[in-house]
Enzyme design. Structure first.
Site, short mmCIF file in Angstrom:
data_model
loop_
_atom_site.label_atom_id
_atom_site.label_comp_id
_atom_site.label_asym_id
_atom_site.label_seq_id
_atom_site.Cartn_x
_atom_site.Cartn_y
_atom_site.Cartn_z
N ASP A 78 -34.80 -4.48 1.19
CA ASP A 78 -34.28 -3.31 1.48
C ASP A 78 -34.43 -2.36 0.15
O ASP A 78 -34.67 -1.17 0.22
CB ASP A 78 -32.83 -3.76 1.89
CG ASP A 78 -32.12 -4.40 1.00
OD1 ASP A 78 -32.66 -5.08 0.31
OD2 ASP A 78 -30.60 -4.52 1.12
N TYR A 88 -42.99 -13.26 13.68
CA TYR A 88 -43.98 -13.00 14.94
C TYR A 88 -44.84 -14.19 15.29
O TYR A 88 -45.07 -14.10 16.54
CB TYR A 88 -45.21 -12.40 14.09
CG TYR A 88 -44.55 -10.77 13.66
CD1 TYR A 88 -43.43 -10.44 13.73
CD2 TYR A 88 -45.62 -9.79 13.07
CE1 TYR A 88 -43.17 -9.03 13.31
CE2 TYR A 88 -45.46 -8.78 12.58
CZ TYR A 88 -44.31 -8.17 12.59
OH TYR A 88 -43.59 -7.04 12.44
N ASP A 146 -45.48 -5.68 7.39
CA ASP A 146 -45.83 -4.92 8.23
C ASP A 146 -44.95 -3.58 8.12
O ASP A 146 -45.53 -2.18 8.28
CB ASP A 146 -45.25 -5.53 9.74
CG ASP A 146 -46.19 -4.68 10.97
OD1 ASP A 146 -46.55 -3.93 10.88
OD2 ASP A 146 -45.78 -5.31 12.00
N ASP A 151 -46.89 0.04 6.18
CA ASP A 151 -46.63 1.41 6.96
C ASP A 151 -45.88 2.58 5.94
O ASP A 151 -46.36 3.60 5.88
CB ASP A 151 -46.12 1.12 8.24
CG ASP A 151 -47.09 0.88 9.42
OD1 ASP A 151 -48.57 0.64 8.87
OD2 ASP A 151 -46.74 0.83 10.29
N LYS A 192 -35.95 -11.81 0.93
CA LYS A 192 -34.49 -11.39 1.34
C LYS A 192 -33.82 -12.66 1.14
O LYS A 192 -32.87 -13.15 2.21
CB LYS A 192 -34.18 -10.84 2.87
CG LYS A 192 -32.87 -10.17 3.20
CD LYS A 192 -32.60 -8.92 2.39
CE LYS A 192 -31.35 -8.47 3.10
NZ LYS A 192 -30.62 -7.18 2.22
#
Length: 353
Positions: A220, A138, A244, A248, A188
């Site tokens: 994942d 980001y 993020d 959620d 990851k």
């Protein structure tokens, strides 16, 4: 206690009214609270031409804590990226050096049927997701869209320094110590060197916390496990982008994102507190929004920035009492309960307090 209140856009102003009523009740009982309000996001764009006015930033820096409503909406999606409301949110996080985002995912027993998963899978759910907030893709440079070989190419840079990983790691381990002494670090590393560094540093830090059990999971798989068996997790720590997404996802296990608060802290526990949901422009101004996440964000503020555990627990118990009494806004309504609006929910929490 100086609190900077930023109502923002969409349903932000109406849910913030209810949160400020809770603070006013505590102030009326003798708690030394000073509240000042300022503009951020789309409201600031309309009034000043930018999503984060200098006056707002100055007020936020001078405050002991910041309480935010929500930012954004389709009205401002046509603006240049640097003028969009979300840039105000990212900007204030960066300027205040709020690097640690805490997002609890708690399923209240009364809302078990509101979850998209079977009650037996989510009943008793209580997860804390710790998300690094100021690094990663980001904020990494270089970034942009440019023309290469006759076509447009978009590019972003995923970047983490060792010190950034260490400081969020220590926050996560310390939170795990106060809960059930289990921490799952999500990365990851099988594909991304950035997250190989993340895993290496987390393992190094773990030596300082021998009482905390550290595990690792690829992002994942973590996304799948949150739906398959969410109660296996206690505290999760991960980077900005993965956090993020996962936070959620976890929020929806609880039945409604409208129930979940969040805290973003600096190294001294000065924080910005906000509901996990967005600005919901489709219901703005209709008195339908659920203010409970914002009210619970006040509880987190009292706990983490001001050390007022008793006041925080009092608010949380009031919310539980209101739910136990069967009162619901539309997002958590089910047959057999009483559907009420934003202001009525605020009334109910104040009465319970």
């Amino acid at each position: 206690m100086k609190i900077c209140v930023l109502p923002g856009d969409g349903i932000g102003p109406e849910i913030m009214v209810q949160a400020v009523r809770v603070l006013d009740l505590l102030r009326g009982e003798g708690l030394a609270i000073e509240i000042e309000e300022a503009l951020i996001g789309g409201a600031a764009v309309d009034a000043t031409g930018g999503p984060l006015p200098q006056s707002t930033l100055a007020l936020a820096k001078a405050a002991d804590a910041v309480l935010l409503g929500a930012v954004g909406g389709p009205k401002w999606d046509v603006l240049a990226r640097e003028l969009r409301p979300e840039r105000g949110l990212l900007g204030i996080r960066k300027e205040l050096e709020l690097f640690a985002n805490l997002r609890p995912a708690i399923l209240y027993p009364e809302l078990a049927n509101a979850s998209s998963l079977k009650p037996e899978i989510v009943s008793g759910l209580d997860i804390m997701i710790v998300r690094e907030l100021t690094g990663d893709i980001y904020f990494g440079q270089p970034r942009g869209i440019e023309e290469r070989d006759g076509e447009r190419v978009g590019f972003n840079t995923m970047l983490y320094s060792e010190s950034e990983v260490r400081r969020i790691g220590h926050v996560a381990f310390q939170i795990a110590r106060k809960r059930n002494h289990r921490l799952c670090s999500v990365d990851k590393m099988n594909v991304l060197e950035t997250t190989q560094l993340w895993r290496d540093v987390m393992i190094e830090i773990s030596a300082e916390y021998p009482d905390v059990e550290l595990s690792h999971m690829l992002v994942d798989n973590a996304a799948m496990q949150l739906v398959r068996n969410p109660k296996q997790f206690d505290v999760m720590v991960t980077g900005n982008m993965f956090g993020d997404i996962l936070s959620d996802e976890a929020s929806m296990l609880t039945g409604s994102i409208g129930m979940l608060p969040s805290a973003s802290l600096d190294c001294n526990n000065k924080g910005m507190y906000e509901p996990s949901h967005g600005s919901a422009p489709d219901i703005a101004g209709k008195g339908l929004a659920n203010p409970l996440a914002t009210i619970l964000s006040v509880a987190m503020m009292l706990r983490y920035s001001f050390g007022l555990e008793e006041a925080a627990v009092r608010i949380e118990r009031a919310v539980k009492g209101v739910l136990a009494a069967g009162m619901r806004t539309g997002d958590i309504y089910e047959p057999g309960t009483r559907k009420i609006g934003t202001a009525e929910m605020g009334d109910a929490v104040l009465a319970a307090m």
